[in-house]
Design a protein around this motif. Structure first.
Motif, short mmCIF file in Angstrom:
data_model
loop_
_atom_site.label_atom_id
_atom_site.label_comp_id
_atom_site.label_asym_id
_atom_site.label_seq_id
_atom_site.Cartn_x
_atom_site.Cartn_y
_atom_site.Cartn_z
N ASN A 77 0.83 -1.21 0.00
CA ASN A 77 0.00 0.00 0.00
C ASN A 77 0.86 1.26 0.00
N TYR B 26 0.37 3.83 -2.87
CA TYR B 26 -0.28 5.13 -2.64
C TYR B 26 0.73 6.26 -2.40
N ASP C 238 5.23 6.39 4.87
CA ASP C 238 5.52 6.88 3.53
C ASP C 238 5.21 8.37 3.48
N ARG D 280 -12.30 2.08 0.34
CA ARG D 280 -11.16 2.66 -0.36
C ARG D 280 -11.33 4.17 -0.40
N VAL D 281 -10.21 4.87 -0.12
CA VAL D 281 -10.32 6.33 -0.13
C VAL D 281 -10.55 6.80 -1.56
N SER E 25 -7.27 2.90 -6.46
CA SER E 25 -7.11 1.57 -5.89
C SER E 25 -7.30 0.52 -6.98
N GLY F 66 -6.00 -2.97 -6.57
CA GLY F 66 -6.49 -3.18 -5.19
C GLY F 66 -7.94 -3.64 -5.17
N THR F 67 -8.27 -4.39 -4.12
CA THR F 67 -9.65 -4.88 -3.99
C THR F 67 -10.40 -4.19 -2.85
N GLY F 68 -9.65 -3.48 -2.02
CA GLY F 68 -10.29 -2.86 -0.84
C GLY F 68 -10.49 -3.87 0.28
N LEU G 11 -6.52 -4.63 3.78
CA LEU G 11 -6.35 -4.25 5.19
C LEU G 11 -7.34 -4.97 6.10
P1 ADP Z 1 -6.60 -1.82 -1.55
O1 ADP Z 1 -6.61 -3.13 -2.17
O2 ADP Z 1 -7.58 -0.85 -2.16
O3 ADP Z 1 -5.26 -1.27 -1.36
P2 ADP Z 1 -6.60 -2.01 1.32
O4 ADP Z 1 -7.56 -2.63 2.21
O5 ADP Z 1 -5.23 -2.52 1.36
O6 ADP Z 1 -7.24 -2.05 -0.12
O7 ADP Z 1 -6.56 -0.46 1.62
C1 ADP Z 1 -7.74 0.23 1.82
C2 ADP Z 1 -7.64 1.68 1.41
O8 ADP Z 1 -6.80 2.39 2.35
C3 ADP Z 1 -6.97 1.87 0.10
O9 ADP Z 1 -7.88 1.77 -0.96
C4 ADP Z 1 -6.39 3.27 0.22
O10 ADP Z 1 -7.36 4.23 -0.18
C5 ADP Z 1 -6.11 3.42 1.70
N1 ADP Z 1 -4.63 3.22 1.97
C6 ADP Z 1 -4.06 2.11 2.49
N2 ADP Z 1 -2.72 2.31 2.68
C7 ADP Z 1 -2.44 3.59 2.29
C8 ADP Z 1 -1.28 4.41 2.27
N3 ADP Z 1 -0.07 3.94 2.65
N4 ADP Z 1 -1.42 5.67 1.80
C9 ADP Z 1 -2.63 6.14 1.42
N5 ADP Z 1 -3.76 5.46 1.40
C10 ADP Z 1 -3.68 4.19 1.86
#
Ligand code: ADP
Length: 600
Positions: free
Chosen positions: A498, A502, A526, A545-546, A551, A556-558, A561
């Motif tokens: 991530n 990102y 980061d 997802r933000v 993503s 990414g799948t959301g 995390l």
């Molecule tokens: P994804 O597969 O979309 O990365 P995650 O569950 O890993 O799904 O992350 C969820 C959301 O958290 C991401 O879509 C992103 O918007 C935000 N995110 C996660 N890590 C970071 C990061 N290091 N910087 C900015 N946004 C992040």
């Protein structure tokens, strides 16, 4: 005044004695008077009366006395001679010169010629005297008169006289007076005896009854300890024994009721559902702590039904329900959804209403989450599916007219979208296995620092490709930890992946790690796009997802995390966003060094 048994007993005794004495007195005085009158007339009859012979001729009873009187009457000084004869017979005639006297009267005028009475008694013309004046013997008795008399006409030659004997009844009056005095004395003595007697009676009868009464009062006050002594085998003794038995039964029943109440109290106290009870007027009877908590307010004793539930369900409607029917309704308190069940707890007028409150918030939320999840899954799968379908259709419909490189790029897209779907389905499977708790963890002891290094190494190429500066700075030697290395490395990969994804190209990524007490930690910082404040609390939610486009673009799948969070929690660790100076994001992973039940 006469409420107590003691006084009643005494009154009965007094009435009894008084009426007895009154009856005896009346009987005695009447009989004494009758006897006296009878005796007077018998005496007179003996002296002046005559018996009737069998041949019908009258014969004087006291022949000599009467013949003397008749011959005296014939003499010229008849009255004086007759007086002499009467004086000689005063004893037989009962003449005492005070109460009883004789009078010799002129037979035709009734004038007194001689008498034994020394006073100046003026003779009244009594019925007997009148009949003697008419020549007949007057010997009728009159009980109601205050005198007794007989009048006997005596004729001798040309003379006629009346011998009149009169008794003024003083003797009988005196006797009756004495009798009255004796009866009054007897009455007083009788009354005294009756008072004593009634006291004794009340002691033996009323005393035990009073003791039973005292016992009943003690019982009413809740004192079951003292048993009444059974002093006699009579009815009072049986009453006392029965009373003691009743007290035992009552105590047993009360104990049983108390036990039931305690059981219910404990149940109400510890149950998670709220219970509120009201009487039929709507006044509060009981409210358990869970109800207070669910209603998010204090419920003092003076609270009434309408104040709490009047707007949800009218009390009268619930009271009209027949058991076991009940009513239910939903109520919002703050952000909580409460399911309410209303039921009458007795069909009688003295009953009331029981309200059970059940917190449905979690159920509602999970229902909403489930719906949202299904919607998210459908949405996530629909996009690649639509893409696959449209590119496949285009290829089919082109009939080979499409240039080869375009066809290849279409096929690449189809393959990518299929991979993406596979990825999503795999993630969903992983999550559902983690949710169901049937994901086997293959736990071993491994070096935490070693795992971090290998994850950093695996991502180094991608970081370099994006022009990032990736640094690993272990601050201290890291201990061995116990856990599923492969899955924990998957978590670290997700966090580091991530950070690379990102952060705009040419960014800086720093991986640090260390120990804190019984835990090890790893932080990935980061200086990328960062996470807005409003999204921080949601990024561990499924499909959250933000920036959805970014993503998806980066594959990414959301779900990454949320899977990471599940895995970390299975290891009793935490994963969260740490506060971070400047732009970018810092994710912190903490794990316990030892796990419960870990093999050494
Ligand atoms: P994804 O597969 O979309 O990365 P995650 O569950 O890993 O799904 O992350 C969820 C959301 O958290 C991401 O879509 C992103 O918007 C935000 N995110 C996660 N890590 C970071 C990061 N290091 N910087 C900015 N946004 C992040």
């Amino acid at each position: 005044m006469f409420k107590s048994l003691h006084m009643k007993l005494m009154l009965i005794m007094l009435l009894l004695i008084t009426s007895l004495m009154a009856a005896v007195g009346a009987f005695l005085t009447t009989n004494v008077s009758s006897f006296y009158i009878e005796n007077f007339h018998d005496q007179m009859n003996d002296m002046f009366g005559s018996d009737t012979e069998t041949d019908g001729t009258a014969l004087a009873k006291n022949a000599r006395f009467m013949s003397d009187l008749l011959s005296a009457a014939a003499a010229p000084d008849g009255a004086a001679q007759m007086q002499n004869i009467l004086d000689a017979n005063t004893g037989s005639l009962g003449i005492d010169f005070r109460t009883r006297n004789y009078y010799i009267l002129d037979g035709s005028t009734g004038a007194a010629l001689a008498e034994s009475d020394e006073g100046d008694t003026i003779l009244a013309s009594t019925p007997n005297l009148l009949s003697a004046l008419n020549g007949k013997v007057g010997d009728r008795s009159d009980v109601t008169a205050n005198y007794m008399d007989v009048a006997i006409p005596i004729s001798g030659g040309e003379n006629s006289y009346i011998i009149y004997i009169r008794d003024n009844r003083d003797t009988v009056s005196k006797l009756n007076g004495q009798l009255f005095t004796i009866i009054m004395q007897a009455l007083v003595i009788g009354l005294l005896i009756s008072v004593m007697f009634s006291y004794l009676l009340s002691k033996t009868l009323v005393g035990p009854i009073e003791k039973v009464t005292e016992g009943a009062e003690r019982l009413a006050g809740g004192d079951f300890g003292n048993k009444l002594p059974v002093e006699s085998p009579d009815e009072i003794g049986i009453l006392t024994g029965t009373f003691n038995h009743m007290a035992d039964v009552l105590q047993d029943s009360l104990n049983a009721v108390e036990n039931e109440r305690n059981k219910l109290d404990t149940l109400f106290l510890h149950m998670t559902d709220g219970v509120v009870a009201f009487d039929h007027d709507g006044s509060l009877i009981h409210c358990n702590p869970a109800a207070t908590q669910l209603l998010q307010r204090s419920v003092p004793q003076e609270t009434v039904y309408d104040e709490l539930f009047g707007s949800v369900y009218p009390l009268t409607q619930i009271l009209a329900l027949q058991r076991p029917n009940y009513a239910d309704a939903e109520m919002m308190v703050g952000d909580k959804t409460l399911e309410l069940y209303f039921a009458p707890f007795s069909d009688r007028a003295s009953g009331g209403v029981l309200v059970v409150l059940h917190d449905e918030t979690e159920h509602h939320r999970s229902e909403e989450r489930r719906k949202e999840f299904v919607a998210n899954v459908s949405h996530e799968l629909r996009t690649p599916l639509t893409n696959v379908r449209s590119y496949a259709e285009t290829l089919r419909d082109s009939g080979g007219d499409i240039p080869q490189d375009t066809a290849d790029s279409f096929l690449d897209i189809i393959i990518n979208e299929t991979d993406r779907m596979t990825h999503i389905v795999q993630d969903l499977l992983t999550l559902s296995r983690l949710d169901a708790g049937n994901t086997e963890m293959t736990c071993t002891r491994f070096e935490f620092g070693e795992a971090i290094s290998s994850v950093v190494r695996a991502n180094a190429l991608e970081a370099k490709r994006r022009g990032h500066e990736l640094k690993l700075e272990p601050t201290q030697p890291l201990p061995l930890i116990y856990g599923d290395r492969q899955r924990l490395e998957q978590v670290m990969m997700n966090i580091l992946g991530n950070a690379i994804k990102y952060t705009p190209d040419g960014g800086h990524i720093l991986v640090t790690a260390g120990t804190a007490g019984e835990h090890v930690w790893m932080e990935v910082s980061d200086d990328g796009i960062g996470i807005p404040e409003k999204d921080r609390e949601h990024i561990f939610d499924r499909f959250y997802r933000v920036d959805k486009a970014r993503s998806r673009e980066s594959g990414g799948t959301g779900l990454g995390l949320s899977i990471a969070k599940e895995i970390v929690e299975r290891h009793h660790g935490t994963i969260r966003l740490a506060r971070h100076e400047g732009p970018g994001t810092t994710v912190r992973l903490t794990l316990p060094i030892r796990q419960e039940g870990q093999n050494a």
